[in-house]
Design a protein around this motif. Sequence first.
Motif, PDB file in Angstrom:
ATOM      1  N   ILE A 101      11.528  -8.502  -5.378  1.00  0.00           N
ATOM      2  CA  ILE A 101      11.506  -7.217  -4.523  1.00  0.00           C
ATOM      3  C   ILE A 101      10.842  -6.218  -5.363  1.00  0.00           C
ATOM      4  N   THR A 102      10.917  -6.188  -6.893  1.00  0.00           N
ATOM      5  CA  THR A 102      10.439  -5.237  -7.632  1.00  0.00           C
ATOM      6  C   THR A 102       8.869  -5.044  -7.742  1.00  0.00           C
ATOM      7  N   GLU A 103       8.295  -6.197  -7.548  1.00  0.00           N
ATOM      8  CA  GLU A 103       6.821  -6.059  -7.160  1.00  0.00           C
ATOM      9  C   GLU A 103       6.259  -5.499  -5.785  1.00  0.00           C
ATOM     10  N   LEU A 104       7.350  -5.005  -5.255  1.00  0.00           N
ATOM     11  CA  LEU A 104       6.844  -4.269  -4.114  1.00  0.00           C
ATOM     12  C   LEU A 104       7.191  -2.820  -4.045  1.00  0.00           C
ATOM     13  N   LEU A 105       7.671  -2.443  -5.103  1.00  0.00           N
ATOM     14  CA  LEU A 105       7.903  -0.907  -5.468  1.00  0.00           C
ATOM     15  C   LEU A 105       6.700  -0.044  -5.421  1.00  0.00           C
ATOM     16  N   ALA A 106       6.613   0.988  -4.695  1.00  0.00           N
ATOM     17  CA  ALA A 106       5.473   1.916  -4.587  1.00  0.00           C
ATOM     18  C   ALA A 106       5.171   2.528  -6.013  1.00  0.00           C
ATOM     19  N   THR A 107       4.153   2.567  -6.670  1.00  0.00           N
ATOM     20  CA  THR A 107       3.758   3.200  -7.621  1.00  0.00           C
ATOM     21  C   THR A 107       3.697   4.663  -7.594  1.00  0.00           C
ATOM     22  N   THR A 108       3.642   5.330  -8.852  1.00  0.00           N
ATOM     23  CA  THR A 108       3.686   6.575  -8.886  1.00  0.00           C
ATOM     24  C   THR A 108       2.298   7.080  -8.068  1.00  0.00           C
ATOM     25  N   ASP A 109       1.274   6.836  -8.284  1.00  0.00           N
ATOM     26  CA  ASP A 109       0.072   7.136  -7.576  1.00  0.00           C
ATOM     27  C   ASP A 109       0.062   6.957  -5.862  1.00  0.00           C
ATOM     28  N   GLN A 110       0.716   5.855  -5.583  1.00  0.00           N
ATOM     29  CA  GLN A 110       0.949   5.601  -4.160  1.00  0.00           C
ATOM     30  C   GLN A 110       1.865   6.491  -3.567  1.00  0.00           C
ATOM     31  N   LEU A 111       2.866   6.906  -4.209  1.00  0.00           N
ATOM     32  CA  LEU A 111       3.884   7.848  -3.724  1.00  0.00           C
ATOM     33  C   LEU A 111       3.405   9.027  -3.622  1.00  0.00           C
ATOM     34  N   ALA A 112       2.394   9.624  -4.560  1.00  0.00           N
ATOM     35  CA  ALA A 112       1.684  11.022  -4.600  1.00  0.00           C
ATOM     36  C   ALA A 112       0.930  10.709  -3.374  1.00  0.00           C
ATOM     37  N   ASP A 113      -0.145   9.763  -3.297  1.00  0.00           N
ATOM     38  CA  ASP A 113      -1.023   9.631  -2.295  1.00  0.00           C
ATOM     39  C   ASP A 113      -0.556   9.796  -1.004  1.00  0.00           C
ATOM     40  N   ALA A 114       0.647   9.436  -0.681  1.00  0.00           N
ATOM     41  CA  ALA A 114       1.491   9.091   0.742  1.00  0.00           C
ATOM     42  C   ALA A 114       2.189  10.578   0.951  1.00  0.00           C
ATOM     43  N   GLY A 115       2.262  11.342   0.053  1.00  0.00           N
ATOM     44  CA  GLY A 115       2.836  12.576   0.177  1.00  0.00           C
ATOM     45  C   GLY A 115       4.420  12.773  -0.002  1.00  0.00           C
ATOM     46  N   PHE A 116       4.963  11.687  -0.923  1.00  0.00           N
ATOM     47  CA  PHE A 116       6.047  11.808  -1.508  1.00  0.00           C
ATOM     48  C   PHE A 116       6.466  12.980  -2.702  1.00  0.00           C
ATOM     49  N   PRO A 117       7.336  13.845  -2.469  1.00  0.00           N
ATOM     50  CA  PRO A 117       7.741  14.716  -3.474  1.00  0.00           C
ATOM     51  C   PRO A 117       8.144  13.647  -4.923  1.00  0.00           C
ATOM     52  N   LEU A 118       7.835  13.570  -6.001  1.00  0.00           N
ATOM     53  CA  LEU A 118       8.010  12.831  -6.982  1.00  0.00           C
ATOM     54  C   LEU A 118       9.207  13.191  -7.744  1.00  0.00           C
ATOM     55  N   HIS A 119      10.259  12.227  -7.902  1.00  0.00           N
ATOM     56  CA  HIS A 119      11.247  12.319  -8.848  1.00  0.00           C
ATOM     57  C   HIS A 119      10.777  12.596 -10.211  1.00  0.00           C
ATOM     58  N   PRO A 120      11.319  13.332 -11.049  1.00  0.00           N
ATOM     59  CA  PRO A 120      11.101  13.465 -12.478  1.00  0.00           C
ATOM     60  C   PRO A 120      11.031  12.184 -13.300  1.00  0.00           C
ATOM     61  N   ALA A 121      11.686  11.008 -12.820  1.00  0.00           N
ATOM     62  CA  ALA A 121      11.261   9.827 -13.433  1.00  0.00           C
ATOM     63  C   ALA A 121       9.982   9.568 -13.421  1.00  0.00           C
ATOM     64  N   HIS A 122       9.238   9.768 -12.476  1.00  0.00           N
ATOM     65  CA  HIS A 122       7.706   9.323 -12.242  1.00  0.00           C
ATOM     66  C   HIS A 122       6.767  10.095 -13.075  1.00  0.00           C
ATOM     67  N   THR A 123       7.119  11.425 -13.438  1.00  0.00           N
ATOM     68  CA  THR A 123       6.265  12.333 -14.221  1.00  0.00           C
ATOM     69  C   THR A 123       6.449  12.004 -15.920  1.00  0.00           C
ATOM     70  N   GLY A 124       7.978  11.604 -16.073  1.00  0.00           N
ATOM     71  CA  GLY A 124       8.338  11.065 -17.554  1.00  0.00           C
ATOM     72  C   GLY A 124       7.658  12.216 -18.710  1.00  0.00           C
ATOM     73  N   ASN A 125       6.689  11.518 -19.448  1.00  0.00           N
ATOM     74  CA  ASN A 125       6.322  12.520 -20.581  1.00  0.00           C
ATOM     75  C   ASN A 125       4.999  13.211 -20.431  1.00  0.00           C
ATOM     76  N   ASP A 126       4.400  12.797 -19.276  1.00  0.00           N
ATOM     77  CA  ASP A 126       3.216  13.389 -18.514  1.00  0.00           C
ATOM     78  C   ASP A 126       3.268  15.100 -18.151  1.00  0.00           C
ATOM     79  N   LYS A 127       3.274  15.822 -19.291  1.00  0.00           N
ATOM     80  CA  LYS A 127       3.473  17.278 -19.037  1.00  0.00           C
ATOM     81  C   LYS A 127       2.368  17.710 -17.992  1.00  0.00           C
ATOM     82  N   ALA A 128       1.133  17.280 -17.949  1.00  0.00           N
ATOM     83  CA  ALA A 128       0.354  17.882 -17.094  1.00  0.00           C
ATOM     84  C   ALA A 128       0.783  17.574 -15.786  1.00  0.00           C
TER      85      ALA A 128
END
Length: 738
Positions: A271-298
């Motif tokens: 089931i973990t292979e079906l998890l939505a990626t960060t880009d997929q969530l962003a493209d689908a309009g999900f507000p991102l949890h801080p865990a998805h931005t991580g160390n990417d300050k930009a």
Amino acid sequence: MHNHRKRSRPDDARDSNQLGVGSTLALLRNERAQDGEDRANGSGRSAENDEGDWQIAESKRAKKKRRRQDGANDDNRNERKNDNSESTGNSGNYPAITHSANARLQSFVKVSDLQNLVLYLLADGTAPQWCSVRHHHNFRKVVVVMVPGLEAGMFDGKISVDADAAAHSAAYEDQEPPPEDSRNRSNVTPDDYYPKRLKKDRLPDPLQPLADLFDHLWPIKAPGDDKFGKIHSPLAGMLSAPVPKSKEDKQTKGPQAPSEGKNWQNRRTIITELLATTDQLADAGFPLHPAHTGNDKARAALEAASRTASKKTSADGWIDFPGIANLAEGSAREENIQKGSVTVGRKVLTMDCEMCLVSPPGETQVFRLTRATVVDWNGEVVFDKLVKPTEPITDYLTPYSGITAAKLEGVTTTLADIQKDLIELITPQTILVGHSLDSDLNALQMTFPFIIDTTLLYPHPRGPPLKSSLKWLAQKYLSREIQKGHGSTGHDSVEDARATLDLVKQKCEKGKAWGTPDAHSESIFTRLGRHHRPRRDKLHPHADEEPRLGAVVDWGDPRRGYGSAAGVVIGAESDAEVVAGMCRAIKGDAITPASNETPTTGSDVPPGGCDFIWARLRELEAHRGWWNRTKAADTETLRSQATTNMTTVPLSTPLTALTAHLTAIHAALPPASVLIVYSGTGDPRPLARMQELQKRFKEEYKVKKWDDLSVRWTDVEERKLRAACEVARKGIGFITVT
């Protein structure tokens, strides 16, 4: 038994008076289409001598004489090419693509036809019927450039090249959708879909250089559905190719589900292979949890700015699920993972929420949570509560939610209470499953990092932003009827959650490709990669060992979407950078003397360049107001800047730049290469306007009476929709061989 032989005829009889009926009709048709001008000038032969797709019966002596003449013509043409003998190894076999006067064109050339031409030249496509291709195995490279914003009206004076973007926009806002063509569709003539010769002295000044590169302007029809007023992605039409069928599958008639094909194999998927990626969530309009931005300050800064603008911060009542600093913290411990389990120790909860409207009629719709339901991996209900919004409810949306004033009477549970309950129920190792789960999380005003959304697992056949409904997915893949309630009954959130869960379980059983276009189609780069370069290609000394290499050059980050399968991916922030990236992809990067190694990263280009390059020039699209908003933050920033920069300049400015860019691309190509330019669509704005009206009507019609509708949809609007769709599907294209 009679011995039938073809009657031979002398060469001097092969004139217009001796042509067959089919050839004569073709010539008459061509004369009518271009005022008597000989269409065959671009093919290097007269109409009388160009066989095109017609089979001419002649004697062996006549055949030999004609072949000698053809060889002489080839030699004369090769003398005008630069270094042709080195490019092909045989000066008499120089490749060509021409429009034959006798070509049996019966309809518009489609974007899929352009794709098949690419596959025919470089892989395993079938020979095209709409153009004549000679020595296709000797083509080196194919470059395809998509230029949204180009229209046939620019070439015949119907669209002024002197007006600026503001004037074009004002003219568009004032006009009504085009009236539906009064002619019967069966009366479309060859004049509508035959190519038009480019005459330099008849073109506007900014477009005249194109006549030096291309012989014809081809009407190209974009993919779509005229009956329902839909236009499909011209990117998918070029970059998503059908999977070649086996002999057994070809013998099977009718549409096939993936399981019906003999080549389909179930692939058990965790089931973990079906998890939505960060880009997929962003493209689908999900507000991102801080865990998805991580160390990417930009990215974190962009996400924070976006959430502030949309009022989705903690100050607005939103919460980010606590205790998860990064995505790695979601992994389960080894001792908690049961051998062979598809859940790999993760807790899987499926959620479905119901909402109501709290906004006054006529204003921007605001939804609030009225019910939250959660079921576990076994389909058992573990959470199900009604919620009373703090604002007055203006519409309970009972036909969809099943919520009524009576059901909420006496309910005191608030949104804050639900948030606290879910934090206790959900753990960092939990995976949340849902259908359009972004809507549920918006109603809950919370973010969570580990998401599986069935709208992403089972994408709409026509691509985003369309989404398949849960009811349709349940019918197709589960053979289950859901959401049959209407009026006072509405939907059942428990039933919807269980259907969503079963769709995910089916995906785990059958594999990631199940229920996706990948089951029947694949990236054109993947298909090209299964074929090798010809050994005679001296640009690639080890051609017999090298697979075909493809590249994507586009604005923003092309690694998303169709560019993910390309061997070379180059991003850009302007059309000039796109052209520079294309020249790199065509010629390749030089090997550094120190390392004597070929670059290996996705953005580096091996020496000799790529076999197939797809790119997109977008400044004309920005000028004309065709470039729609996007959910990807980086691309949206580029779109906004390009649109702002193009507002006050006349149309001639981006057109002049475009012709310069295409000339530079053409000059960078080696001999025996193909340059294809296509617009993708016609003007999509009238269609978008009618689709928006239709959408609003459908939303209101489900919950309001006819007299209370702000938008009404009748046969008149339906005709306007279809007419606008017809306009949007009329693109153009150009083809040339270097």
